[in-house]
Design a protein around this motif. Structure first.
Motif: not given
Length: 467
Positions: A379, A382-383, A386, A399-402, A404-406, A418
């Motif tokens: 995680e 990925m964060i 962002a 770009i944002t994180y949510k 386990n996806h961007l 997504r």
């Protein structure tokens, strides 16, 4: 000699069964992965030479009750409805109640200002009539559910000009099939859904097929798949008209029939395909008219029949349609020469049909990597990707994180796209209709991060995030 023949038969059927089993394993593996990656939720049905070789449901028909999709689940068919509207016109011609050459004004005099448009033009999308979905979205009261008669009144009051001279071009317009459904009602004296039930669904024993307007006349259907989308910025599935998504178009167009609104199961659709194949509903002449490839007055080929996309050639005839509406994604396809039927019914807007991979598996060809496989990624990794990335023109890519996806957006438009990781710095899109997309991140020597956006491997945008 008899022993040899028996042995040959055993070997043939054993190898055939093994081939089908191998295909089923590969198909199941493909759609299991797609479902796990939020790229598929629905049912697959495949038949070859009269035998069902694969049928399976993935995911829930109803997110609230967690009822799983099964072989009898009923889905909205969206634009795959058009083939039934086309068949109704064929049957009414058989009854002597209309001709394909009839002018639209003969049956809908309110639209007599479109004086050169014929039923044939409506069937083939050569009328030049604008698409009501886009036209009515500009000034229709979204709190009022429209009907086919409302669509007719709307255009009668607007007196819109045609987009092109009838027969000179082919351009897909949902209005064509709405008007055809109204013609069905006016010349038959029955409601559109009642005519289809009496003349198509009931004779073919399609007992789980009907016209359904779930906002006007909601019913407690035992095995019905509700169409879903994601609420913006989340992975919660909601209906399109819910406050969390707030697309009122599917609500106020719920009463408009002919271009959509037939609901059915995969097994019922296969009965329909068999009836077309075996001429148990339409004669061969009627079927040939329904699947004819024609031309515009400019000599351009029209590969569209009466509610069917058509592909014809030497030893080749395929017909079918796709659909996407109200959280549903659909595909009906039949290859008449190979006697192959593929039916894909989904109740999730972001779903893919994966037709290329299906064909490759059925034809025992190498599988193209069309859908990347998700990998686990920390995680924190990925964060840290962002943020805001700016291109040379100052355009901002957000770009944002949510979960386990961007998620990709811009300052001007909320794309809400997504992406999941398939490599440490590369993310594949969960995309509607199969459009390919990739986000690629590169750490630069000065500490900045570069974002590249690719579609089918080609650059479509980029940006830099300062350290």
């Amino acid at each position: 000699m008899k022993y040899f023949n028996l042995l040959a038969v055993i070997i043939f059927f054993t190898s055939s069964s093994f081939c089908q089993s191998s295909q089923s394993v590969k198909l199941d593996s493909l759609f299991t992965v797609l479902h796990a990656q939020n790229q598929f939720n629905g049912e697959i049905f495949i038949a070859e030479k009269g035998t069902v070789v694969f049928q399976k449901g993935y995911g829930f028909a109803n997110e609230a009750t967690k009822k799983p999709i099964n072989e009898k689940t009923i889905f909205e068919l969206a634009s795959c409805t058009k083939q039934f509207t086309g068949a109704a016109i064929v049957l009414l011609k058989r009854e002597g109640k209309l001709e394909y050459s009839d002018k639209l004004s003969k049956h809908i005099p309110e639209l007599s200002f479109w004086e050169d448009v014929t039923i044939y033009d409506l069937l083939r999308h050569t009328s030049g009539i604008p698409d009501f979905i886009f036209s009515m979205s500009k000034d229709w009261d979204p709190s009022t559910i429209a009907s086919n008669e409302d669509v007719i009144k709307y255009y009668a009051s607007k007196r819109d000009t045609l987009d092109f001279k009838p027969k000179s071009m082919h351009r897909y317009s949902n209005t064509n099939y709405v008007l055809l459904a109204s013609i069905v009602e006016r010349v038959s004296g029955k409601k559109y859904g009642d005519y289809l039930t009496a003349n198509i669904f009931k004779p073919l024993k399609m007992n789980n097929t009907f016209v359904y307007n779930r906002r006007i006349n909601p019913s407690e259907l035992e095995n019905y798949a509700i169409g879903y989308v994601w609420a913006p910025g989340s992975f919660k599935k909601v209906t399109m008209e819910s406050p969390e998504y707030n697309d009122q178009m599917v609500y106020y167009l719920d009463g408009v029939e002919g271009a959509a609104k037939v609901n059915s199961s995969a097994e019922d659709i296969y009965k329909w395909i068999l009836a077309l194949r075996n001429n148990t509903l339409l004669t061969q002449k009627e079927f040939d008219e329904m699947t004819e490839v024609s031309q515009t007055t400019q000599g351009k080929q029209i590969q569209y029949g009466f509610g069917f996309d058509i592909r014809k050639g030497e030893n080749k005839l395929t017909f079918g349609h796709t659909g996407n509406w109200d959280g549903y994604t659909t595909l009906i396809y039949h290859d008449k020469v190979r006697d192959r039927t593929i039916i894909v019914l989904e109740n999730f807007k972001m779903g893919v049909t994966a037709t290329n991979n299906i064909f490759e598996i059925l034809d025992s060809r190498p599988l193209t990597v069309e859908y990347e496989k998700k990998i686990p990624l920390n995680e924190a990794e990925m964060i840290k990707l962002a943020g805001s990335y700016f291109d040379e023109s100052g355009n901002e890519h957000i770009i944002t994180y949510k979960d386990n996806h961007l998620i990709y957006n811009t300052y001007e438009l909320k794309w809400d796209m997504r992406f999941f990781p398939y490599a440490k710095n590369e993310f594949a899109a969960i995309r509607q209709g199969g459009a390919n997309g990739v986000l690629k991140f590169t750490a630069l020597d000065n500490g900045d991060t570069r974002l590249e956006m690719l579609q089918y491997g080609n650059p479509v945008g980029s940006g830099i995030r300062k350290k």
